[in-house]
Design a protein around this motif. Structure first.
Motif, mmCIF file in Angstrom:
data_model
loop_
_atom_site.group_PDB
_atom_site.id
_atom_site.type_symbol
_atom_site.label_atom_id
_atom_site.label_comp_id
_atom_site.label_asym_id
_atom_site.label_seq_id
_atom_site.Cartn_x
_atom_site.Cartn_y
_atom_site.Cartn_z
ATOM 1 N N TRP A 186 0.858 -1.171 0.000
ATOM 2 C CA TRP A 186 0.000 0.000 0.000
ATOM 3 C C TRP A 186 0.897 1.225 0.000
ATOM 4 O O TRP A 186 2.067 1.163 0.363
ATOM 5 N N HIS A 187 0.349 2.337 -0.447
ATOM 6 C CA HIS A 187 1.144 3.560 -0.543
ATOM 7 C C HIS A 187 0.531 4.706 0.257
ATOM 8 O O HIS A 187 1.176 5.716 0.474
ATOM 9 N N SER A 188 -0.715 4.505 0.669
ATOM 10 C CA SER A 188 -1.400 5.572 1.393
ATOM 11 C C SER A 188 -2.584 4.958 2.129
ATOM 12 O O SER A 188 -2.862 3.768 1.984
ATOM 13 N N LEU A 189 -3.268 5.786 2.889
ATOM 14 C CA LEU A 189 -4.475 5.316 3.564
ATOM 15 C C LEU A 189 -5.498 4.831 2.533
ATOM 16 O O LEU A 189 -6.185 3.837 2.755
ATOM 17 N N ARG A 190 -5.553 5.509 1.403
ATOM 18 C CA ARG A 190 -6.490 5.125 0.334
ATOM 19 C C ARG A 190 -6.206 3.715 -0.174
ATOM 20 O O ARG A 190 -7.112 2.903 -0.317
ATOM 21 N N THR A 191 -4.940 3.395 -0.467
ATOM 22 C CA THR A 191 -4.615 2.054 -0.985
ATOM 23 C C THR A 191 -4.509 1.017 0.123
ATOM 24 O O THR A 191 -4.411 -0.172 -0.157
ATOM 25 N N LEU A 192 -4.516 1.465 1.366
ATOM 26 C CA LEU A 192 -4.552 0.521 2.480
ATOM 27 C C LEU A 192 -5.970 0.027 2.742
ATOM 28 O O LEU A 192 -6.192 -1.167 2.932
ATOM 29 N N TRP A 194 -9.256 1.515 1.053
ATOM 30 C CA TRP A 194 -10.345 1.666 0.097
ATOM 31 C C TRP A 194 -10.090 1.001 -1.257
ATOM 32 O O TRP A 194 -10.982 0.435 -1.854
ATOM 33 N N HIS A 195 -8.889 1.104 -1.733
ATOM 34 C CA HIS A 195 -8.561 0.555 -3.046
ATOM 35 C C HIS A 195 -7.360 -0.371 -2.919
ATOM 36 O O HIS A 195 -6.450 -0.119 -2.134
ATOM 37 N N ASN A 196 -7.361 -1.419 -3.709
ATOM 38 C CA ASN A 196 -6.260 -2.357 -3.655
ATOM 39 C C ASN A 196 -4.962 -1.724 -4.153
ATOM 40 O O ASN A 196 -3.917 -1.881 -3.554
ATOM 41 N N LYS A 197 -5.061 -1.004 -5.279
ATOM 42 C CA LYS A 197 -3.843 -0.402 -5.864
ATOM 43 C C LYS A 197 -4.098 1.040 -6.206
ATOM 44 O O LYS A 197 -5.171 1.460 -6.455
#
Length: 197
Positions: A186-192, A194-197
């Motif tokens: 993951w790279h951010s809270l969003r990819t952790l 809400w979104h896989n990538k």
């Protein structure tokens, strides 16, 4: 019409008509099962022109129906032959032999439709085998066999995914990658969250 009714009711033709009806029932059942599955899967996951999608649905339905009809015919014919060779008596191994012959000749080609049918049957056969020790009272309850079966299946699939990933079917491999490998990155809270990538 009365003559036809007399012939199909005559016990001496029973075995032959049973083979004919098995062929018919295999075709009908195969079409009933495959058509809705092919329809839904095609429109959900395949891209391309409508004509191509409809042709795929037709071919998949035809193959499934034809395979079940031919298998049923071979199976019933082999059962009849074995019974007649054995003096009119059916042995417990006759269905296995008839199934081997039909399975080899009808479902031996490695293609998508046959794989789905064989995997469906394999899972049902294994589940039935898990129940035999309980039925034979070798073990006293399903609580002893099913958990062991579930553990072995999950242990095997996880080992295969980790060490022999290329042997898994693409759909299973993709879901395993999504759940177990993609969860490492993951790279951010969003990819952790809400979104896989």
């Amino acid at each position: 019409m009365e003559a036809i009714q007399h012939i199909i009711s005559d016990p001496k033709y029973h075995d032959l008509f049973a083979i004919l009806k098995a062929f018919r029932n295999g075709i009908v059942y195969g079409a009933k099962v495959r058509f809705p599955h092919a329809l839904v899967m095609t429109f959900l996951f395949k891209s391309g022109p409508l004509k191509t999608k409809l042709l795929y649905i037709y071919k998949a339905t035809k193959q499934h129906a034809q395979n079940l009809g031919i298998f049923a015919t071979i199976y019933k014919t082999m059962m009849l032959i074995q019974k007649r060779i054995n003096g009119g008596k059916e042995e417990s191994f006759h269905p296995f032999i008839a199934g081997l012959v039909g399975g080899y000749f009808v479902f031996g080609e490695n293609n998508g439709i046959n794989q789905q049918i064989i995997l469906y049957l394999f899972s049902r056969v294994v589940m039935a085998l898990v129940k035999i020790p309980v039925k034979k009272q070798i073990l006293d309850a399903p609580k002893h066999t099913y958990p062991v079966f579930a553990a072995v299946v999950w242990g095997l699939v996880m080992w295969l995914f980790k060490h022999q990933e290329d042997t898994l079917l693409p759909s299973l491999r993709a879901s395993m990658v999504y759940i177990y490998r993609d969860s490492e990155y993951w790279h951010s809270l969003r990819t952790l969250l809400w979104h896989n990538k």
